[in-house]
Design an enzyme around this catalytic site. Sequence first.
Site, PDB file in Angstrom:
ATOM      1  N   PHE A 120      -6.811  99.435  18.544  1.00 62.19           N
ATOM      2  CA  PHE A 120      -6.593  97.985  18.426  1.00 62.19           C
ATOM      3  C   PHE A 120      -7.118  97.321  19.690  1.00 62.19           C
ATOM      4  O   PHE A 120      -6.731  97.680  20.799  1.00 62.19           O
ATOM      5  CB  PHE A 120      -5.109  97.663  18.262  1.00 62.19           C
ATOM      6  CG  PHE A 120      -4.863  96.185  18.043  1.00 62.19           C
ATOM      7  CD1 PHE A 120      -4.774  95.658  16.762  1.00 62.19           C
ATOM      8  CD2 PHE A 120      -4.764  95.312  19.123  1.00 62.19           C
ATOM      9  CE1 PHE A 120      -4.575  94.298  16.560  1.00 62.19           C
ATOM     10  CE2 PHE A 120      -4.581  93.952  18.921  1.00 62.19           C
ATOM     11  CZ  PHE A 120      -4.485  93.450  17.647  1.00 62.19           C
ATOM     12  N   ASP A 152      -9.291  99.965  27.568  1.00 61.96           N
ATOM     13  CA  ASP A 152      -8.467  98.831  27.182  1.00 61.96           C
ATOM     14  C   ASP A 152      -7.020  99.134  27.566  1.00 61.96           C
ATOM     15  O   ASP A 152      -6.326  99.878  26.884  1.00 61.96           O
ATOM     16  CB  ASP A 152      -8.613  98.614  25.665  1.00 61.96           C
ATOM     17  CG  ASP A 152      -7.733  97.484  25.139  1.00 61.96           C
ATOM     18  OD1 ASP A 152      -6.784  97.079  25.830  1.00 61.96           O
ATOM     19  OD2 ASP A 152      -8.003  97.020  24.010  1.00 61.96           O
ATOM     20  N   LYS A 189      -1.167  90.972  28.584  1.00 60.18           N
ATOM     21  CA  LYS A 189       0.239  91.250  28.243  1.00 60.18           C
ATOM     22  C   LYS A 189       1.169  91.256  29.481  1.00 60.18           C
ATOM     23  O   LYS A 189       1.386  90.213  30.063  1.00 60.18           O
ATOM     24  CB  LYS A 189       0.311  92.568  27.480  1.00 60.18           C
ATOM     25  CG  LYS A 189      -0.154  92.418  26.020  1.00 60.18           C
ATOM     26  CD  LYS A 189       0.185  93.661  25.213  1.00 60.18           C
ATOM     27  CE  LYS A 189      -0.239  93.562  23.777  1.00 60.18           C
ATOM     28  NZ  LYS A 189       0.842  93.060  22.948  1.00 60.18           N
ATOM     29  N   THR A 228     -15.119  77.299  30.015  1.00 63.58           N
ATOM     30  CA  THR A 228     -14.503  76.195  30.760  1.00 63.58           C
ATOM     31  C   THR A 228     -13.453  76.694  31.747  1.00 63.58           C
ATOM     32  O   THR A 228     -13.531  76.423  32.940  1.00 63.58           O
ATOM     33  CB  THR A 228     -13.867  75.163  29.809  1.00 63.58           C
ATOM     34  OG1 THR A 228     -14.904  74.607  29.001  1.00 63.58           O
ATOM     35  CG2 THR A 228     -13.174  74.045  30.582  1.00 63.58           C
TER      36      THR A 228
END
Lengths: 500, 500
Positions: B213, B321, B354, B378
């Site tokens: 994921f 990740d 997280k 931005t």
Amino acid sequence: MFSRTIRSASKTPLALQSIAVRHFSSLDLIPDEFSGPSVKTEKVPGPKGLAASADVGIFQDPRTHVVIPNYEESKGNYLVDADGNVLLDVFAQISSIGLGYNVPALLELAKTDEFAKAAMNRPALGSFPPVQWAEWLRTGLLTVQPKGLDQLITTLCGSSANETAFKCSFMAYRQRERGGPDVPFTKEEMDSCMDNHSPGAPQLSVLSFKSGFHGRLFGSLSATRSKAIHKVDIPAFDWPAAPFPELKYPLNENVKENEAEEKRCLEEYEKILVESKSTRPVAAVIIEPILSEGGDRHASNEYFRQLRLIAKKHGAYFIVDEVQTGVGATGTFWAHEKWGLQEGEEPDFVTFSKKMQAAGVFHKKDTRPNAPYRNYNTWMGDPIRALQAREMIRLIKQHDLVRHTASTGSSLAESFKSVFGSSAASGKVMNFRGEGDGTYLAWDMATPQLRDAFVGKMRVNGVQIGGCGEQTVRLRPMLTFGEKHAEILVGTTEKVLKEL
Amino acid sequence: MFSRTIRSASKTPLALQSIAVRHFSSLDLIPDEFSGPSVKTEKVPGPKGLAASADVGIFQDPRTHVVIPNYEESKGNYLVDADGNVLLDVFAQISSIGLGYNVPALLELAKTDEFAKAAMNRPALGSFPPVQWAEWLRTGLLTVQPKGLDQLITTLCGSSANETAFKCSFMAYRQRERGGPDVPFTKEEMDSCMDNHSPGAPQLSVLSFKSGFHGRLFGSLSATRSKAIHKVDIPAFDWPAAPFPELKYPLNENVKENEAEEKRCLEEYEKILVESKSTRPVAAVIIEPILSEGGDRHASNEYFRQLRLIAKKHGAYFIVDEVQTGVGATGTFWAHEKWGLQEGEEPDFVTFSKKMQAAGVFHKKDTRPNAPYRNYNTWMGDPIRALQAREMIRLIKQHDLVRHTASTGSSLAESFKSVFGSSAASGKVMNFRGEGDGTYLAWDMATPQLRDAFVGKMRVNGVQIGGCGEQTVRLRPMLTFGEKHAEILVGTTEKVLKEL
């Protein structure tokens, strides 16, 4: 209240036209703003700014640094930098500061227990929303919901707002093809999507417009058509782009040509919608009311009404990207309000971010996914930005800042036209545009180099102004930008144009 | 300091093994935590929670709501809900609360002028970074940089962190193919990318792993392979997925089978890397140290070392990740530290979000894009989350919370093994895993239905616990989770298992 009218062009070199009394006082919101810019260093950034930038450069790319601000000292429309220079800021963090720096009412909000606790107890909003969540949105973001769009998904930025609208569109489009929300997915769909293959991962597309900008994540970047340097080397979905009208200015001298150009673009757009049906059907069309990063490109209200109707005719959802145009700067809260869409023909999605500080998607209930967890992630927005947006919306209403911006923009446009009609601008400035769109004004310079030189010289003369497109200068002041700032902006523009 | 040792399984029904004195006191950080859960309503949510959820349901999908918290009353490891129920929270907002609710030191930070001004003057960090930006990161996020990765790009969430790593990988891969950073783009590349076609939009891919994921935006979702409901109806890039080992538990009884399984998966992985070269070459490989949403799936350190080496052999960048595994919960600050990678073989990118509250990508200088504005947006992160992360990192170090979590996790694993070896768990619980990975523990229930029933019953017994995968229960407590919480968690688990 400042009721002082500004002298007409014939009486002052700043060329500001007299305008009516305003409903707004910047003093209420920003009690001790600077009286004007002051630049102490020869260049901006000066030595302290350059040192701070180099310090960042050790671990992050510093090549895009423009100014190294001291935000703690900045105030209202004025950005103070590391060297103590005070700049009138009409770029506003790429159009993302709504009311000004260090607005006391917002700093007060930030010091409340409610805000502190919301900041430090960040929820997974989809599963554990705070008990006040409905109230925070109902008294804030939902009070500015675009007509007809009473559903709201919050996100963290404009790119993810647009991608959320894409995902909702794809799900709703496939649901329609499937025969409704209760028709189950097939085993083939469930299996093939895990391999990223159709039919589960369908060959559908989002249609966007040449020069459009919708963000820089992989889905939004596939819709973005601003500049090659934004896109090169990044894999993209094979999605189509339609031409966007290239209007000629001044508009009143080019009425027929512009009508023909819009007609040509609408025909080409419809042709793509039709032809894509046999390859990658268009599930959604996305458009900015003013193509902003792409060079502040405008089209008529009639053009946009037709865009919407043609999308509907061919079964594509219609997404209005108000990430940059939203929140009042164009003189209406949402720029697309001006289009005059009929009831029932509202956009399917309106996305926002930037000046709202909170980001998200307004939509209609028919594009809620048919099952839970289809549109879901850990944070799904940030409550403190919803609280900030609520307070900003309250202040915008209290001080009538949208009407103020419409009015300031009108007189500012007159002043600029006067300067741009003078010898100072001759051969240097063209295509002045945005009249009637509040302070959302822009013009082209003769060459990209001249534009860059103009922006650089404005900065050392005390004005932080931004570019877009190839050779455009865009104005993106805050909603508290008023007459006194306009005087300085127009005067400095005139001075710099003479020097170029 | 709490130095009380917990009784062994034979002496208490909670089955906690005795453990050494801790280096940590939750009292310092959270002075008046609740002494335990208390559930007043028959169901959770109770009537007030349901009413608040329905209120949200008017404008947002409420079907994923689990608990409607009163964050203002929550404290430390305890979540208070709208009905006044007090739940021990070992799910922690989908693993994203690091230290606890309403930690006084963090609330103090939130009330400082520095934080308030950073919150209300949000910069476009890429062009206008605050003068303190280097200091804020150098004394915060950069102090926990993974070995060998001294560059840091901040983002707003884990999905965009991963997509930033993808973009950097694609740019660096094409640069290498092109012959270096100084070789200009061709006209064909610049033109074709604007049409989303190759060579400008190259036919390259990211390889991920089945059950992995990595987020739910369009690029990250193409790499995500968790569940069909996450992916169905959304167009995806034709990127490959390699099998991830399906280890058998207990590990010490399945050594040979598991080695063979890992070998098989490594071979299949390398085969994909080789075969893709003639179709969509793999520019980057992305992997979680523990496949978390996919069901807490583990593999050996040797397997991960081989993954990294094989990626390098075939010219693919290697992205770890750590969005869910990072920040201490596995007993090391980064989960991949345990792999024992040699110097020079570190990952190319490590992503986080997280529990860090700030999000971003650590990387090496060779993957900085060759030109400015190629990796840009931005906001490029949020200074207040960098300030929050800095304070959290300081507290984690001051209270030695990573070591504390390693130690708590070890004893907790022993306690669970004792319960799961008892008749209460017989035929209901299997594949207990995560030993040696701090409190990052998980087990499977016999069926998905039983898992859901377990999680629901735990909640009405005062414990908010989470699932993942098809039938897995995962623990994601905060870093201040200690012995007293472990007693309650294990005791409630035992009680609920008996009732099921």
